[in-house]
Design a protein around this motif. Structure first.
Motif, PDB file in Angstrom:
ATOM      1  N   SER A 228       0.846  -1.158  -0.041  1.00 57.30           N
ATOM      2  CA  SER A 228      -0.074  -0.117  -0.180  1.00 57.30           C
ATOM      3  C   SER A 228       0.763   1.324  -0.078  1.00 57.30           C
ATOM      4  O   SER A 228       0.371   2.274  -0.540  1.00 57.30           O
ATOM      5  N   GLU A 229       1.914   1.206   0.781  1.00 61.18           N
ATOM      6  CA  GLU A 229       2.680   2.214   0.932  1.00 61.18           C
ATOM      7  C   GLU A 229       3.144   2.588  -0.548  1.00 61.18           C
ATOM      8  O   GLU A 229       3.327   3.788  -0.986  1.00 61.18           O
TER       9      GLU A 229
ATOM     10  N   LYS B 101       2.058   2.141  -3.438  1.00 60.87           N
ATOM     11  CA  LYS B 101       0.991   2.602  -4.157  1.00 60.87           C
ATOM     12  C   LYS B 101       0.705   4.064  -3.837  1.00 60.87           C
ATOM     13  O   LYS B 101       0.469   4.746  -4.671  1.00 60.87           O
ATOM     14  N   ILE B 102       0.676   4.310  -2.660  1.00 61.27           N
ATOM     15  CA  ILE B 102       0.227   5.772  -2.041  1.00 61.27           C
ATOM     16  C   ILE B 102       1.335   6.613  -2.543  1.00 61.27           C
ATOM     17  O   ILE B 102       1.217   7.820  -2.926  1.00 61.27           O
TER      18      ILE B 102
ATOM     19  N   LYS C  21       1.250   7.534  -6.117  1.00 62.47           N
ATOM     20  CA  LYS C  21       0.207   8.606  -6.330  1.00 62.47           C
ATOM     21  C   LYS C  21       0.695  10.028  -5.871  1.00 62.47           C
ATOM     22  O   LYS C  21       0.530  11.034  -6.655  1.00 62.47           O
TER      23      LYS C  21
ATOM     24  N   TRP D  20      -1.118  -3.875   5.140  1.00 60.94           N
ATOM     25  CA  TRP D  20      -1.699  -2.452   5.680  1.00 60.94           C
ATOM     26  C   TRP D  20      -2.820  -2.297   4.694  1.00 60.94           C
ATOM     27  O   TRP D  20      -2.949  -2.488   3.664  1.00 60.94           O
ATOM     28  N   ASN D  21      -3.608  -1.426   5.452  1.00 62.92           N
ATOM     29  CA  ASN D  21      -4.868  -1.084   4.642  1.00 62.92           C
ATOM     30  C   ASN D  21      -4.575  -0.489   3.157  1.00 62.92           C
ATOM     31  O   ASN D  21      -3.474   0.170   2.979  1.00 62.92           O
ATOM     32  N   ASN D  22      -5.456  -0.621   2.174  1.00 67.24           N
ATOM     33  CA  ASN D  22      -5.191   0.185   0.994  1.00 67.24           C
ATOM     34  C   ASN D  22      -4.707   1.576   1.057  1.00 67.24           C
ATOM     35  O   ASN D  22      -3.986   2.139   0.506  1.00 67.24           O
ATOM     36  N   GLN D  23      -5.289   2.199   1.909  1.00 68.78           N
ATOM     37  CA  GLN D  23      -5.349   3.757   1.929  1.00 68.78           C
ATOM     38  C   GLN D  23      -4.118   4.019   2.858  1.00 68.78           C
ATOM     39  O   GLN D  23      -3.315   5.042   3.154  1.00 68.78           O
ATOM     40  N   ASN D  24      -3.264   2.827   3.345  1.00 70.35           N
ATOM     41  CA  ASN D  24      -2.037   3.123   4.046  1.00 70.35           C
ATOM     42  C   ASN D  24      -2.084   3.998   5.155  1.00 70.35           C
ATOM     43  O   ASN D  24      -1.185   4.812   5.379  1.00 70.35           O
TER      44      ASN D  24
ATOM     45  N   ARG E 225      -5.824  -5.426   6.289  1.00 70.07           N
ATOM     46  CA  ARG E 225      -6.151  -5.939   5.067  1.00 70.07           C
ATOM     47  C   ARG E 225      -5.996  -7.570   4.869  1.00 70.07           C
ATOM     48  O   ARG E 225      -4.728  -7.859   4.746  1.00 70.07           O
TER      49      ARG E 225
END
Lengths: 979, 267
Positions: A17-18, A20-21, A24, B122-126, B161
């Protein structure tokens, strides 16, 4: 050292996730990313051992692991991010514990280091990667290393870097010659002691000439010069941060000082007036203030600020702020349990990207407002969430005056039995002669040296980087549980206090006041790494430590308990009654001061004020388009949703949350919260906070009055009882050396007295931070000074009997009648309305406390009856913004005619947006109309309309705004939707 | 009396409300520090249920639950296996679920205890996310969730997640081990859509059980949602009930049942 170095690298099977963030975040570079975790271990492990270690550090389902071997994926750049030597590395600390437990050994500290490795794919050059690095790290605490794919391939991976602290200084104690000219003395005060080894000044003592003369005189009498550790210690103890001299000193005709006259004076008067209804138990003498919760329990509250550290390192400053104020709860009385965290932030606007510099020629840049915001919010996230303390209450306020230095308010509410098991009062504590001086928790390093003296000055180029600290909430959680849930009730210590500003030098000396003296053997203080000089050990503000007075006959039991809970404990000296403060190092006395001089030797000062030139100009306003203006104000920084903060702070842990930070189906940010601290009782705690800094330009007296009224009113709106409500004051001032700023301070302090005594809401605790100024240069090298608006933040805390008898802000049922309670006046000065028109104005809201108090008692009575289906305190943005939020919260509409709101013949825009105090909007079930109106017959109120399904129709006789709740919600949630 | 061991120490922080939930469900729960088990002051065998509560053991460093799981594996693994073999119950919530995940307590028909089959990322939104969600019970095997259909309770986690490979997912599904999935208030699946699915969990999975149904782990917190007054909709529901001359139930039974089912299992 000759020890082997291993790099354990853990890769994620899927893109994490990190990554991907960050892709962005850096979308302008068009890069793709993979992120690996790295542990660098310097220790003579066998290959088999290191494999076992690696297996303990990753999840085989989602990750793969490599040991000392490069990654075999395609990329263009490898970027490693890690800490600088000596910076707290919690991940490494946990990895060390895992290794120790795995092999039943103790490899010691500074053997494991964590870092992060980014593999970047994209058409970018080294300069771009450097820019990305600077976006991701703070150069004061972190490092980065870049390799191109070719370099990485040739070198077979990244370098084996061990960021260990290597101090090569000798541990001598230096004598400081005070028989020098005043000029030299002033240099000593401003820049610090000259270190003979480095030939550099050690950093600010923040001692002015009159203080240095007093010290000079003392040492003449003693017939010697001070040692460095003595002088550093006096500087800490006498600092503005610790002594609050501005509040304590004679000001104009107020010989006892404004604290004694206006703050303490008010509380004393209220307590006397209340007589046997006095609900205060402990005020102004401990780490927090304490009021009655019920016959069995006391509730405590304390609010701190961590402004200067947060300006330099927002994450570190904020996390140590919140975890630090938790210690004011743990260190209250014999130890209270933290049950609520609160926050309040004042930032510059995050869209403002113009960088300001602490140094000339674009050197030493400050962080952007956005980075300060992100870092501070995340710091409180980690600190609060990791500690298992819910955060139901908080706010954020934006204004460009906070661009140089943000304000970071952090508060903690605690709960403690009024008597502990042996029947003694829990808020009474006294170190006894013969008790051991015991330090528990974290170890001491160079982090946080000169924190107290540094925050007592304006921030400029010389601000020390060692003032930066990173928190370690788990170390604190371990001793918090061990103390408050076990040791306290077993009566294992006589006193305790937090190690905050000034470190051991302040905590030990402060506690020794209870008995009369101490001897400390400094070599017994455990260090993070060898080589600290004695003065550094003594004043370091390394976090997560408490100092306790443990009687000899309880010492073994105490030490055993702490050990079994994984808490490091050190016995570093003895308390006594000799009236001397003595520190030894390896048997040699290096510090020997008279206790009275140390605490009270500072000379008296006299402060003079000069009236501040408040704004006197009232603008002429013409409104063309009501809908446009309304949407602008609803969506502005200080009215819009900050849900992104609320929901990243756990507000459900401890299962005490009743009125939450987000209210209604539409999730609007409320202004007050309610918790139920004990599942077996219906009793609740009501809390709010308020500030009106823009009024400082019009009247600091009204600024304070509005903050007090709003903080109380917000509680009353949700069901709070003004007869069991206390306040806390946090003054964050600027340029406190200037007499005009002191006049503003005096105005605000006087309002505190005038209003709290009428409301009978005692001030139980407070804190001040007097130098919130930034001095530096803009992009064009012009010298600039940015000072915060003089800011008084008032927190309120009250107790209610039944948490079921509370009311939220969201509209509930279509057809309900909407009333405005209270008079709307021509009081738009400093309002969100004038701000939108780039005006300040001169007509600040005036508070009539006597009338307001009567109304608040009535409101409580009606809340007890369940009269209101919704209730809101009218706040920033005035009636229409308040009503809009009620609509969004309920996902319902309204049709109202605001000309029917009681007002002093105002034009409609002033009715809509005036920020007159002591007003509410309420809705009621139509069947209760008669009862409500008869109950309210002695008060000013007006029926303005009805709750509808969706439409949001505002009339001034005829319609002026026609919108709907979906549109409102969109505007309200737009600004920070991607934060 | 059914005896519940509530695990504590090193940053676990939901022990008090977890103990309270079991106690009002009729059990006798005791908060026990892991070091008191390691030093043999306390014994797992003396309890009927183990609960691993939520929290931030070791600050989530090296991965949530990992360090605490290592400590358990190093010192208490045999006792834990013995406990499982004696057909007693284990419940894990949030960080507790993460700890159990790292310990590999969710056996499939094809795997043994100790083998990790899934991971919680980790949650998708991190970012840490605290909000109320709805859950659908899909399971007839799990001891804890008998009679629960759709329920409402908070999540509060950064790493929540659910993640596993397709083969494991198939086996979990086939063997009826997927207990809770995120859904809307009517029970319709979230299909990965935020915020109904608050973290991006694979197949909306919020909680699973082992192959016997006696060991369950879940990310959301039922112990924080026992009383109706804690629900975010409490004030709205109170107002609507009042107009109908009704009272609101004291408890949110669907969450309370998780604890009552556990206690009743021993009756």
């Amino acid at each position: 050292m000759g020890e082997k170095i291993f790099r354990i690298e853990i890769d994620s099977k899927e893109k994490n996730s990190e990554a991907k963030i960050l892709e962005k975040k850096f979308k302008d570079y068009n890069i793709s990313l993979d992120i690996s975790k790295v542990y660098t271990i310097q220790y003579d492990f066998s290959e088999k051992q290191i494999e076992k270690i690696a297996n303990s550090l990753y999840s085989p389902v989602a990750e793969t692991v490599r040991i000392n071997s490069p990654h075999d994926i395609e990329f263009d750049w490898a970027l490693e991010l890690g800490f600088l030597p000596g910076v707290t590395d919690n991940v490494a600390h946990t990895a060390t514990e895992i290794i120790d437990d795995l092999f039943k050994i103790n490899i010691g500290l500074s053997k494991v280091f964590s870092s992060k490795l980014l593999f970047i794919k994209g058409d970018i050059n080294r300069g771009d990667v450097e820019k990305i690095s600077h976006e991701l790290i703070n150069v004061l605490i972190e490092r980065f290393h870049i390799k191109s794919y070719e370099e990485y391939f040739k070198d077979e991976g990244m370098d084996y870097i061990v960021p260990r602290v290597n101090l090569h200084q000798s541990q001598d104690v230096v004598e400081v010659d005070l028989n020098v000219s005043d000029e030299k003395l002033m240099e000593l005060g401003k820049k610090g002691i000259l270190d003979p080894q480095t030939n550099k000044r050690r950093g600010p003592l923040a001692l002015d000439l009159d203080y240095l003369h007093a010290i000079q005189d003392y040492y003449k009498k003693e017939g010697r010069n001070p040692t460095d550790i003595e002088l550093e210690s006096i500087a800490q103890t006498w600092s503005e941060h610790c002594k609050h001299t501005i509040f304590a000193t004679e000001m104009d005709d107020i010989s006892e000082g404004i604290f004694s006259r206006y703050i303490k004076g008010s509380t004393n008067k209220i307590r006397k007036d209340l007589g046997d209804k006095d609900f205060c138990l402990s005020v102004f003498k401990d780490n927090s203030g304490g009021i009655i919760f019920d016959d069995e329990f006391m509730v405590t509250d304390k609010v701190e600020t961590h402004n200067s550290p947060s300006a330099l390192d927002p994450f570190g400053g904020a996390i140590t702020g919140i975890v630090g104020v938790n210690r004011d709860t743990i260190g209250f009385g014999l130890g209270a349990l933290p049950i609520v965290n609160k926050y309040g932030y004042c930032f510059g606007r995050p869209e403002d990207t113009r960088i300001i510099y602490r140094g000339k020629n674009k050197t030493n840049p400050s962080l952007s407002s956005r980075r300060i915001l992100d870092g501070v919010i995340y710091g409180v996230n980690v600190g609060g969430n990791c500690s298992g303390i819910p955060t139901p209450q908080g706010f954020v306020f934006f204004d460009d005056h906070y661009k140089g230095k943000p304000l970071v308010f952090v508060g903690t509410v605690g709960l403690i039995p009024r008597k502990i098991s042996n029947g003694e009062l829990s808020h009474e504590k006294e170190a006894q002669p013969g008790d051991n001086v015991v330090m528990i928790g974290g170890r001491v390093g160079k982090d946080g040296i000169h924190g107290a003296t540094f925050s007592s000055e304006e921030m400029d180029e010389g601000s020390p980087a060692t003032a930066v600290q990173i928190g370690d909430p788990i170390t604190q959680k371990k001793f918090s549980d061990a103390l408050v849930k076990e040791a306290r009730d077993r009566g294992l210590y006589n006193s305790l206090t937090d190690n905050g500003a000034g470190g051991l030098s302040c905590s030990v000396a402060e506690m020794a006041k209870e008995c009369g003296g101490f001897v400390v053997d400094l070599e017994k203080v455990p260090l993070k790494y060898p080589g600290l000089q004695p003065w550094e050990t003594w004043i370091s503000e390394s976090q997560e430590r408490m100092t306790l007075a443990v009687p000899e006959d309880k010492l073994n039991e105490f030490v055993d308990l702490m050990e079994s809970r994984g808490v490091e404990t050190s016995i570093i000296g003895k308390f006594n009654d000799t009236n001397r403060a003595i520190v030894r190092f390896n048997g040699k006395e290096i510090f020997n001061l008279d206790m009275d001089f140390l605490h009270d030797g500072l000379p008296e000062r006299k402060l003079k004020t000069k009236p501040y030139p408040y704004n006197k100009k009232e603008p002429k306003i013409v409104i063309d388009d009501h809908t446009e203006l309304f949407e602008e104000i609803l969506g502005n920084h200080n009215n819009c949703s900050y849900e992104f903060i609320s929901r990243q702070y756990d507000h459900e842990v401890q299962n005490n949350s009743i009125i939450k930070p987000l209210q209604g189906k539409g999730r609007v940010n409320g202004t007050a919260s309610v918790v139920r601290p004990l599942a077996k009782s219906k009793k609740g705690i009501v809390m709010s906070q308020s500030l009106y800094p823009r009024l400082s330009e019009i009247s600091c007296y009204d600024m304070a009055a509005c903050a007090i009224d709003t903080s109380i009113r917000n509680c009353v709106a949700v069901g709070g009882n003004i007869n069991h409500l206390a306040l806390l004051d946090n003054f964050c001032w600027c340029s406190s050396g200037e007499s005009e700023r002191l006049a503003q301070l005096k105005d605000a302090a006087k309002a505190c007295y005038d209003y709290t005594t009428i409301y009978k809401t005692p001030l139980i605790s407070g804190k001040d931070s007097m130098y919130n100024d930034f001095k530096g240069f803009d992009e064009n090298n012009n010298p600039i000074k940015i000072s915060v608006l003089p800011t008084l933040m008032i927190s309120s805390i009250g107790v209610i009997d039944d948490i079921h008898k509370t009311t939220t802000t969201d509209l509930k049922v279509p057809g309900d009648i909407i009333y405005v309670i209270g008079m709307t006046k021509d009081e738009c000065g400093g309002s969100e309305f004038y701000y939108a028109l780039k005006e300040i104005g001169s007509k600040s809201p005036k508070v009539n406390a006597k009338k307001a108090r009567e109304l608040y008692e009535k409101m409580y009575e009606l809340n007890q009856k369940g009269m209101f289906s919704s209730c809101s305190s009218v706040g920033p943005g005035g009636l229409i913004i308040t009503l809009a939020k009620m609509a969004i919260g309920g996902q319902l509409g309204v049709e109202v005619d605001f000309s029917k709101a009681p007002n002093e013949d105002l034009p409609i825009e002033k009715i809509l947006y005036s920020e007159s105090q002591s007003r509410f909007i309420v809705t009621i079930d139509p069947t209760n109309k008669e009862e409500f109106e008869s109950e309210m017959k002695d008060f000013v109120f007006g029926e303005i309309g009805l709750v509808k399904n969706e439409e949001f129709v505002i009339k001034n006789n005829k319609e002026i705004i026609n919108s709907n709740v979906k549109k409102l919600e969109e505007v309200y949630k737009e600004r920070f939707k991607d934060y | 009396m059914v005896r519940v061991l509530i695990m504590s120490g090193y940053g676990i922080n939901c022990e008090k409300e977890s103990a309270h939930a079991f106690n009002i469900a009729g059990a006798d729960s005791e908060i026990v520090h892991i070091n008191d088990l390691i030093s043999k002051k306390k014994k797992l065998a003396d309890y009927d249920i183990i609960m691993f509560p939520g929290g931030f053991s070791y600050g989530d460093d090296t991965g949530s639950g990992n360090a605490f799981a290592n400590k358990l594996r190093n010192h208490l693994w045999d006792d834990l296996l013995e406990f499982i073999k004696s057909e007693k119950l284990i419940l894990g919530v949030c960080n507790g679920f993460q700890i159990m995940t790292h310990l590999g307590l969710f056996s499939l028909p094809s795997t043994d205890y100790g083998q990790r089959v899934h991971s919680i990322r980790w949650n998708n939104q991190n970012r840490y996310e605290c909000r109320w969600v709805h859950l659908k019970n899909n399971n007839s095997k799990c001891v804890f969730t008998k009679g629960v259909d759709v329920t409402h309770l908070p999540v509060a986690h950064g790493e929540g997640r659910f993640f596993c490979d397709e083969k494991v997912l198939e086996e979990l599904e086939k063997n009826n081990q997927i207990v809770f999935t995120y859904c809307d208030e009517k029970g319709n699946p979230a299909n990965g859509v935020f915020p109904i699915n608050p973290n991006g969990a694979m197949r909306d999975i919020a909680g699973i059980c082992d192959s016997t149904g006696r060991i369950m782990g879940m990310m959301p917190h039922p112990e924080r949602a026992i009383y109706s007054v804690n629900e975010p909709e409490f004030h709205l529901k109170k107002e609507i009930s009042k107009r109908k001359n009704n009272n609101i139930d004291e408890f949110i039974e669907t969450n309370f049942n998780i604890f009552k089912n556990a206690v009743n299992y021993f009756k």
